[in-house]
Write a protein that holds these residues in place. Sequence first.
Motif, PDB file in Angstrom:
ATOM      1  N   ASN B   2     -14.390  39.726 -59.515  1.00  0.00           N
ATOM      2  CA  ASN B   2     -15.150  40.968 -59.718  1.00  0.00           C
ATOM      3  C   ASN B   2     -14.742  42.009 -58.672  1.00  0.00           C
ATOM      4  OD1 ASN B   2     -16.633  40.008 -61.865  1.00  0.00           O
ATOM      5  ND2 ASN B   2     -18.219  39.123 -60.555  1.00  0.00           N
ATOM      6  N   HIS B   3     -15.105  43.269 -58.951  1.00  0.00           N
ATOM      7  CA  HIS B   3     -14.703  44.355 -58.048  1.00  0.00           C
ATOM      8  C   HIS B   3     -15.859  45.302 -57.780  1.00  0.00           C
ATOM      9  CE1 HIS B   3     -10.465  43.154 -58.819  1.00  0.00           C
ATOM     10  NE2 HIS B   3     -10.912  42.917 -60.053  1.00  0.00           N
ATOM     11  N   TYR B   4     -17.041  44.757 -57.571  1.00  0.00           N
ATOM     12  CA  TYR B   4     -18.198  45.631 -57.344  1.00  0.00           C
ATOM     13  C   TYR B   4     -17.974  46.523 -56.123  1.00  0.00           C
ATOM     14  CZ  TYR B   4     -21.170  42.752 -60.428  1.00  0.00           C
ATOM     15  OH  TYR B   4     -21.728  42.082 -61.488  1.00  0.00           O
ATOM     16  N   GLU B   8     -22.074  50.335 -56.873  1.00  0.00           N
ATOM     17  CA  GLU B   8     -22.343  49.643 -58.141  1.00  0.00           C
ATOM     18  C   GLU B   8     -23.289  48.453 -57.975  1.00  0.00           C
ATOM     19  OE1 GLU B   8     -18.346  48.616 -58.895  1.00  0.00           O
ATOM     20  OE2 GLU B   8     -17.929  50.343 -60.179  1.00  0.00           O
ATOM     21  N   ALA B  15     -24.544  35.868 -59.884  1.00  0.00           N
ATOM     22  CA  ALA B  15     -23.289  35.293 -60.372  1.00  0.00           C
ATOM     23  C   ALA B  15     -23.352  33.787 -60.136  1.00  0.00           C
ATOM     24  CB  ALA B  15     -22.100  35.896 -59.634  1.00  0.00           C
ATOM     25  N   TYR B  72     -16.808  36.660 -56.818  1.00  0.00           N
ATOM     26  CA  TYR B  72     -17.836  37.043 -57.811  1.00  0.00           C
ATOM     27  C   TYR B  72     -18.788  38.128 -57.325  1.00  0.00           C
ATOM     28  CZ  TYR B  72     -16.385  32.694 -60.106  1.00  0.00           C
ATOM     29  OH  TYR B  72     -15.654  31.713 -60.717  1.00  0.00           O
ATOM     30  N   LEU B  73     -19.337  37.944 -56.126  1.00  0.00           N
ATOM     31  CA  LEU B  73     -20.508  38.748 -55.739  1.00  0.00           C
ATOM     32  C   LEU B  73     -20.433  39.175 -54.277  1.00  0.00           C
ATOM     33  CD1 LEU B  73     -23.123  39.551 -57.293  1.00  0.00           C
ATOM     34  CD2 LEU B  73     -24.230  37.593 -56.229  1.00  0.00           C
ATOM     35  N   GLY B  75     -17.101  40.185 -54.825  1.00  0.00           N
ATOM     36  CA  GLY B  75     -15.723  40.024 -55.262  1.00  0.00           C
ATOM     37  C   GLY B  75     -14.758  40.689 -54.313  1.00  0.00           C
TER      38      GLY B  75
END
Lengths: 79, 138
Positions: B2-4, B8, B15, B72-73, B75
């Motif tokens: 992921n690329h939060y 965002e 996750a 993930y979280l 990311g």
Amino acid sequence: MSKEEILSKVNEIFIDAFDKEDLVIDFNTTASDIEGWDSLMQMNLIEMIEDEFNMRFDMDEVVGMADVGAMIDIIISRI
Amino acid sequence: MNHYSFDEIEIGISAAFETEITEDKMKMFTQITEDFNPMHVDESYARSHGYISRVVYGMLSSSFYSTLVGMYLPGEKCLLNKCEIDYKNPVYIGDRLYVYGEVSDKRTATKRIKVKGKMINQNGVTVNTAKISVSFTG
């Protein structure tokens, strides 16, 4: 809450964050006065103070904080 | 991955992923850490101390919190700052771990989030929990 009472509470937070029972701060204390007060510790202190006084700093305020006195002035303006 | 970004990410976003603790992972971890404590490497020793079999290193199971935040979280844009782990129950070789994390706090002034993590085994037992502080590179 007086400025001195806030300083006392903030001092407790510093003792906890730095794990140093004998740590004493005053209004003129800056990061260069305390070993280990680096950017990561700054974030920890900011969040612990936000939790203690149930308030939030702005990022610009954090960047512009020269010393503990400036920190306390912002806290006073928020509570 | 992921690329939060910090903008965002929001409190409540979660996750999860699954991973199995294999014999190979145990061997690799032993080689990396050179921790030859018998609890981890000696079957009869672990049994004689009341465990079902060799106990998986706590630091091995909790290393998947690195995967949780790094992949993930949030990311990619993640910088792990702090990870406080409570080891609640033993993990054994062959266990399947459900690794879960949820954003529990977001602070604008420090551009940091807190992630509450937990790992649950195939029997529904929570094996550890974590409080994680993450800042952002972007």
